[in-house]
Design an enzyme around this catalytic site. Structure first.
Site, mmCIF file in Angstrom:
data_model
loop_
_atom_site.group_PDB
_atom_site.id
_atom_site.type_symbol
_atom_site.label_atom_id
_atom_site.label_comp_id
_atom_site.label_asym_id
_atom_site.label_seq_id
_atom_site.Cartn_x
_atom_site.Cartn_y
_atom_site.Cartn_z
ATOM 1 N N ASP A 15 32.357 31.605 34.748
ATOM 2 C CA ASP A 15 33.569 31.213 34.018
ATOM 3 C C ASP A 15 34.599 32.345 34.009
ATOM 4 O O ASP A 15 34.236 33.517 34.007
ATOM 5 C CB ASP A 15 33.162 30.847 32.577
ATOM 6 N N ASN A 63 35.344 18.717 35.257
ATOM 7 C CA ASN A 63 36.387 19.490 35.952
ATOM 8 C C ASN A 63 37.406 18.617 36.697
ATOM 9 O O ASN A 63 38.442 19.109 37.141
ATOM 10 C CB ASN A 63 35.771 20.502 36.941
HETATM 11 C C1 FPP Z 1 35.468 28.540 35.871
HETATM 12 O O1 FPP Z 1 36.657 29.266 35.785
HETATM 13 C C2 FPP Z 1 35.135 28.309 37.231
HETATM 14 C C3 FPP Z 1 35.086 27.100 37.835
HETATM 15 C C4 FPP Z 1 35.397 25.811 37.206
HETATM 16 C C5 FPP Z 1 34.716 27.021 39.221
HETATM 17 C C6 FPP Z 1 33.663 27.967 39.642
HETATM 18 C C7 FPP Z 1 33.921 28.220 41.021
HETATM 19 C C8 FPP Z 1 33.830 29.399 41.661
HETATM 20 C C9 FPP Z 1 33.285 30.632 41.067
HETATM 21 C C10 FPP Z 1 34.234 29.477 43.028
HETATM 22 C C11 FPP Z 1 33.721 28.262 43.700
HETATM 23 C C12 FPP Z 1 33.323 28.448 45.010
HETATM 24 C C13 FPP Z 1 32.145 28.822 45.408
HETATM 25 C C14 FPP Z 1 31.976 28.887 46.824
HETATM 26 C C15 FPP Z 1 31.041 29.155 44.512
HETATM 27 P P1 FPP Z 1 37.869 28.587 35.053
HETATM 28 O O2 FPP Z 1 38.796 28.060 36.073
HETATM 29 O O3 FPP Z 1 37.363 27.600 34.057
HETATM 30 O O4 FPP Z 1 38.496 29.823 34.328
HETATM 31 P P2 FPP Z 1 39.268 29.805 32.942
HETATM 32 O O5 FPP Z 1 38.290 29.347 31.917
HETATM 33 O O6 FPP Z 1 39.654 31.235 32.789
HETATM 34 O O7 FPP Z 1 40.420 28.883 33.125
#
Ligand code: FPP
Length: 232
Positions: A15, A63
């Site tokens: 996250d 998501n």
């Molecule tokens: C959470 O950060 C992350 C996700 C919803 C996606 C996780 C994905 C990755 C780490 C990269 C994906 C690709 C691969 C190849 C693993 P957020 O967007 O919710 O962050 P925030 O809470 O700060 O908005």
């Protein structure tokens, strides 16, 4: 680190990509791009350390509420990531698996996942499980419905377990969540009944192998009783 005190199955809620980007005045997708690099480092480190199963929450059933461009970017990133990292998986003897409601994903991504699962199916080291369009409640509902279709009139723990997305996936020993949120967010809820939880304020793109090792070390010092008592 002693092998016997290593968790067998580690889950990570990766996250904080969006906030990482925002703090730098970058678009959110840039956070996901750098986050994917962190994922790569942690997959390699975990397999070298001797972790048997590493489950990564890459896209939840919730998501889809994000802007379409961000959702598409994430799917493209995953596609490039899994196909582009085939050599890396093979070099490290890592088996790739994916779990979730996969039929709702774009067909190019479903095909890509199938291909990489097949090409790494002989790998006997760590299994890296990507949870994509995954929700823990949905996994349980899907399992129950499939059991009913097969004629089960009564559900036991064993029956339910045998219908989960990856039945051989063991219970989760350690769950890591980055970015300071203190929630499970519908990740592996069946498998996490007795999981040790570990939280950090670090945002996923800044998470390092050193911090991962710190989580494992903290885990190794915890006393797990599974509802019983430990006679010392
Ligand atoms: C959470 O950060 C992350 C996700 C919803 C996606 C996780 C994905 C990755 C780490 C990269 C994906 C690709 C691969 C190849 C693993 P957020 O967007 O919710 O962050 P925030 O809470 O700060 O908005």
């Amino acid at each position: 680190m002693e092998v016997e005190s290593l968790p067998c199955h580690v889950g990570i809620i990766m996250d904080g990509n969006g906030r990482w980007a925002k703090r730098r005045g970058l678009p959110r997708i840039e956070g996901h791009r750098v986050g994917a690099e962190t994922t790569e480092k942690i997959v390699v480190a975990a397999s070298k350390l001797g972790i048997k199963y590493l489950s990564l929450f890459a896209f939840s059933t919730e998501n889809w509420k994000r802007p379409k461009e961000e959702v598409n970017f994430l799917f493209n990133l995953m596609y490039q990531y899994v196909l582009g990292k085939l050599e890396l998986f093979l070099e490290n003897n890592v088996r790739f698996r994916v779990m979730g409601r996969l039929r709702e994903l774009p067909s190019y991504l479903q095909e890509g996942f199938k291909e990489i699962e097949l090409k790494t199916s002989h790998c006997s080291g760590m299994t890296a499980v990507f949870a994509v369009n995954y929700g823990g409640r949905q996994e349980i509902i899907d399992a129950v419905n499939r059991a009913i279709k097969d004629g089960h009139l009564e559900i036991t723990e064993e029956v339910l377990r045998s219908y989960l997305y990856i039945p051989e996936l063991p219970d989760l020993d350690l769950l890591i969540r980055t970015s300071g949120e203190l929630r499970i967010s519908n990740f592996l809820i069946w498998q996490s009944a007795y999981t040790e939880l570990w939280f950090t304020n670090t945002l996923w793109p800044d998470f390092t192998v050193e911090e991962f090792k710190k989580a494992l070390l903290d885990y190794s010092k915890r006393e797990r009783r599974f509802g019983g008592i430990n006679e010392k």
